[in-house]
Design a protein around this motif. Structure first.
Motif, mmCIF file in Angstrom:
data_model
loop_
_atom_site.group_PDB
_atom_site.id
_atom_site.type_symbol
_atom_site.label_atom_id
_atom_site.label_comp_id
_atom_site.label_asym_id
_atom_site.label_seq_id
_atom_site.Cartn_x
_atom_site.Cartn_y
_atom_site.Cartn_z
ATOM 1 N N PRO A 268 -6.852 -4.464 -6.440
ATOM 2 C CA PRO A 268 -5.634 -3.636 -6.481
ATOM 3 C C PRO A 268 -4.358 -4.434 -6.735
ATOM 4 O O PRO A 268 -3.474 -3.977 -7.458
ATOM 5 N N PHE A 269 -4.244 -5.626 -6.163
ATOM 6 C CA PHE A 269 -3.032 -6.423 -6.388
ATOM 7 C C PHE A 269 -2.932 -6.843 -7.851
ATOM 8 O O PHE A 269 -1.858 -6.777 -8.449
ATOM 9 N N VAL A 270 -4.037 -7.279 -8.430
ATOM 10 C CA VAL A 270 -4.040 -7.691 -9.841
ATOM 11 C C VAL A 270 -3.704 -6.498 -10.732
ATOM 12 O O VAL A 270 -2.917 -6.620 -11.668
ATOM 13 N N VAL A 271 -4.289 -5.336 -10.445
ATOM 14 C CA VAL A 271 -3.996 -4.121 -11.211
ATOM 15 C C VAL A 271 -2.500 -3.830 -11.166
ATOM 16 O O VAL A 271 -1.867 -3.577 -12.202
ATOM 17 N N ASP A 272 -1.918 -3.882 -9.974
ATOM 18 C CA ASP A 272 -0.495 -3.625 -9.812
ATOM 19 C C ASP A 272 0.334 -4.664 -10.558
ATOM 20 O O ASP A 272 1.304 -4.342 -11.242
ATOM 21 N N TYR A 273 -0.043 -5.925 -10.449
ATOM 22 C CA TYR A 273 0.671 -7.007 -11.130
ATOM 23 C C TYR A 273 0.669 -6.791 -12.642
ATOM 24 O O TYR A 273 1.718 -6.906 -13.281
ATOM 25 N N LEU A 274 -0.491 -6.461 -13.190
ATOM 26 C CA LEU A 274 -0.587 -6.246 -14.636
ATOM 27 C C LEU A 274 0.230 -5.041 -15.086
ATOM 28 O O LEU A 274 0.793 -5.044 -16.176
ATOM 29 N N PRO B 7 -11.756 -2.638 -19.129
ATOM 30 C CA PRO B 7 -10.423 -2.987 -18.630
ATOM 31 C C PRO B 7 -10.299 -3.019 -17.108
ATOM 32 O O PRO B 7 -9.400 -3.646 -16.576
ATOM 33 N N GLY B 8 -11.184 -2.328 -16.420
ATOM 34 C CA GLY B 8 -11.035 -2.216 -14.964
ATOM 35 C C GLY B 8 -10.209 -0.991 -14.638
ATOM 36 O O GLY B 8 -10.225 -0.005 -15.371
ATOM 37 N N ALA C 141 -3.573 2.695 -7.059
ATOM 38 C CA ALA C 141 -4.156 3.739 -6.208
ATOM 39 C C ALA C 141 -5.632 3.950 -6.529
ATOM 40 O O ALA C 141 -6.461 4.073 -5.618
ATOM 41 N N THR C 142 -5.975 3.964 -7.804
ATOM 42 C CA THR C 142 -7.375 4.132 -8.205
ATOM 43 C C THR C 142 -8.210 2.943 -7.756
ATOM 44 O O THR C 142 -9.327 3.102 -7.256
ATOM 45 N N ALA C 143 -7.666 1.745 -7.908
ATOM 46 C CA ALA C 143 -8.380 0.532 -7.492
ATOM 47 C C ALA C 143 -8.598 0.524 -5.979
ATOM 48 O O ALA C 143 -9.685 0.181 -5.505
#
Length: 122
Positions: A84-90, A105-106, A111-113
Protein backbone atom coordinates in the motif's frame (compact mmCIF):
# COMPACT_ATOMS: atom_id res chain seq x y z
CA UNK A 1 30.70 25.02 4.77
CA UNK A 2 26.94 24.96 5.36
CA UNK A 3 25.02 22.91 7.87
CA UNK A 4 23.11 20.95 5.22
CA UNK A 5 23.41 17.21 5.73
CA UNK A 6 24.80 17.55 9.24
CA UNK A 7 23.02 15.48 11.83
CA UNK A 8 21.97 12.81 9.33
CA UNK A 9 24.28 9.94 8.47
CA UNK A 10 24.78 8.99 4.84
CA UNK A 11 22.09 6.68 3.50
CA UNK A 12 22.77 3.64 1.37
CA UNK A 13 20.61 0.87 -0.07
CA UNK A 14 21.49 -2.82 0.13
CA UNK A 15 19.78 -5.59 -1.84
CA UNK A 16 19.59 -8.45 0.67
CA UNK A 17 18.69 -11.20 -1.79
CA UNK A 18 18.79 -13.91 0.90
CA UNK A 19 15.92 -12.22 2.77
CA UNK A 20 14.24 -10.88 -0.36
CA UNK A 21 14.36 -7.27 0.70
CA UNK A 22 15.99 -3.97 -0.04
CA UNK A 23 17.42 -2.43 3.13
CA UNK A 24 18.04 1.25 3.79
CA UNK A 25 20.88 2.12 6.13
CA UNK A 26 21.72 5.46 7.69
CA UNK A 27 25.34 5.09 8.56
CA UNK A 28 25.56 1.62 10.10
CA UNK A 29 21.93 1.60 11.28
CA UNK A 30 19.29 -0.41 9.43
CA UNK A 31 16.34 2.00 9.37
CA UNK A 32 13.91 0.39 6.92
CA UNK A 33 13.34 -2.40 4.44
CA UNK A 34 11.09 -3.25 1.53
CA UNK A 35 10.27 -6.91 0.87
CA UNK A 36 10.08 -7.97 -2.75
CA UNK A 37 9.86 -10.99 -5.00
CA UNK A 38 12.06 -10.97 -8.10
CA UNK A 39 10.09 -12.47 -10.97
CA UNK A 40 11.08 -13.27 -14.54
CA UNK A 41 12.06 -11.75 -16.83
CA UNK A 42 13.05 -8.79 -14.62
CA UNK A 43 10.00 -7.77 -12.61
CA UNK A 44 9.98 -6.88 -8.93
CA UNK A 45 6.78 -7.37 -6.96
CA UNK A 46 7.12 -4.81 -4.16
CA UNK A 47 5.32 -6.44 -1.25
CA UNK A 48 5.74 -4.70 2.09
CA UNK A 49 7.56 -1.67 3.52
CA UNK A 50 8.70 -1.43 7.13
CA UNK A 51 10.55 1.26 9.08
CA UNK A 52 12.27 0.81 12.43
CA UNK A 53 10.05 2.39 15.12
CA UNK A 54 12.82 4.77 16.20
CA UNK A 55 13.03 6.14 12.63
CA UNK A 56 9.34 6.51 11.81
CA UNK A 57 8.01 9.90 10.69
CA UNK A 58 11.45 10.89 9.42
CA UNK A 59 10.88 10.31 5.69
CA UNK A 60 12.59 6.92 5.71
CA UNK A 61 9.90 5.03 3.79
CA UNK A 62 9.68 7.62 1.01
CA UNK A 63 13.46 7.87 0.68
CA UNK A 64 13.75 4.09 0.60
CA UNK A 65 11.04 3.61 -2.04
CA UNK A 66 12.67 6.27 -4.25
CA UNK A 67 16.06 4.55 -3.92
CA UNK A 68 14.52 1.13 -4.65
CA UNK A 69 12.74 2.44 -7.75
CA UNK A 70 15.93 4.13 -8.95
CA UNK A 71 17.85 0.88 -8.42
CA UNK A 72 15.26 -1.15 -10.32
CA UNK A 73 15.46 1.39 -13.15
CA UNK A 74 19.26 0.95 -13.35
CA UNK A 75 18.68 -2.81 -13.61
CA UNK A 76 16.22 -2.34 -16.48
CA UNK A 77 13.42 -3.84 -14.41
CA UNK A 78 9.73 -3.20 -13.90
CA UNK A 79 7.59 -3.20 -10.77
CA UNK A 80 4.32 -4.67 -9.65
CA UNK A 81 3.03 -2.53 -6.78
CA UNK A 82 1.46 -4.65 -4.02
CA UNK A 83 2.55 -2.72 -0.90
CA UNK A 84 0.00 0.00 0.00
CA UNK A 85 2.78 2.51 0.75
CA UNK A 86 4.46 1.88 -2.62
CA UNK A 87 1.09 2.16 -4.41
CA UNK A 88 0.46 5.49 -2.68
CA UNK A 89 3.99 6.72 -3.42
CA UNK A 90 3.67 5.89 -7.11
CA UNK A 91 0.27 7.59 -7.34
CA UNK A 92 1.60 10.89 -5.95
CA UNK A 93 5.12 10.94 -7.38
CA UNK A 94 5.97 11.72 -10.96
CA UNK A 95 8.85 10.10 -12.75
CA UNK A 96 8.29 6.41 -12.08
CA UNK A 97 5.29 5.55 -14.28
CA UNK A 98 7.63 3.94 -16.82
CA UNK A 99 8.65 1.33 -14.22
CA UNK A 100 5.16 -0.06 -13.67
CA UNK A 101 4.83 -3.37 -15.47
CA UNK A 102 2.08 -2.96 -18.08
CA UNK A 103 0.90 -6.59 -17.86
CA UNK A 104 1.13 -6.84 -14.07
CA UNK A 105 0.85 -3.33 -12.61
CA UNK A 106 -0.38 -4.35 -9.17
CA UNK A 107 -2.87 -2.15 -7.35
CA UNK A 108 -3.94 1.24 -8.65
CA UNK A 109 -4.68 2.89 -5.31
CA UNK A 110 -3.81 2.52 -1.63
CA UNK A 111 -7.34 1.61 -0.48
CA UNK A 112 -7.50 -1.35 -2.87
CA UNK A 113 -4.03 -2.51 -1.84
CA UNK A 114 -4.91 -2.28 1.87
CA UNK A 115 -8.20 -4.14 1.33
CA UNK A 116 -6.40 -6.93 -0.53
CA UNK A 117 -3.80 -7.18 2.23
CA UNK A 118 -6.56 -7.38 4.87
CA UNK A 119 -8.30 -10.15 2.91
CA UNK A 120 -5.04 -12.11 2.64
CA UNK A 121 -4.58 -12.03 6.42
CA UNK A 122 -7.86 -13.86 7.02
Amino acid sequence: MGSEGQGRAAEHLVDNTEQGRFELYRGDDLVGWLFYTHLKPNRYALLHTEVEPTHQHQGVAGAMVARVLDEIRTRGGTVTAICPFVVDYLSRTEGYADLIDPRHPGYSDRATAEAARANNRR
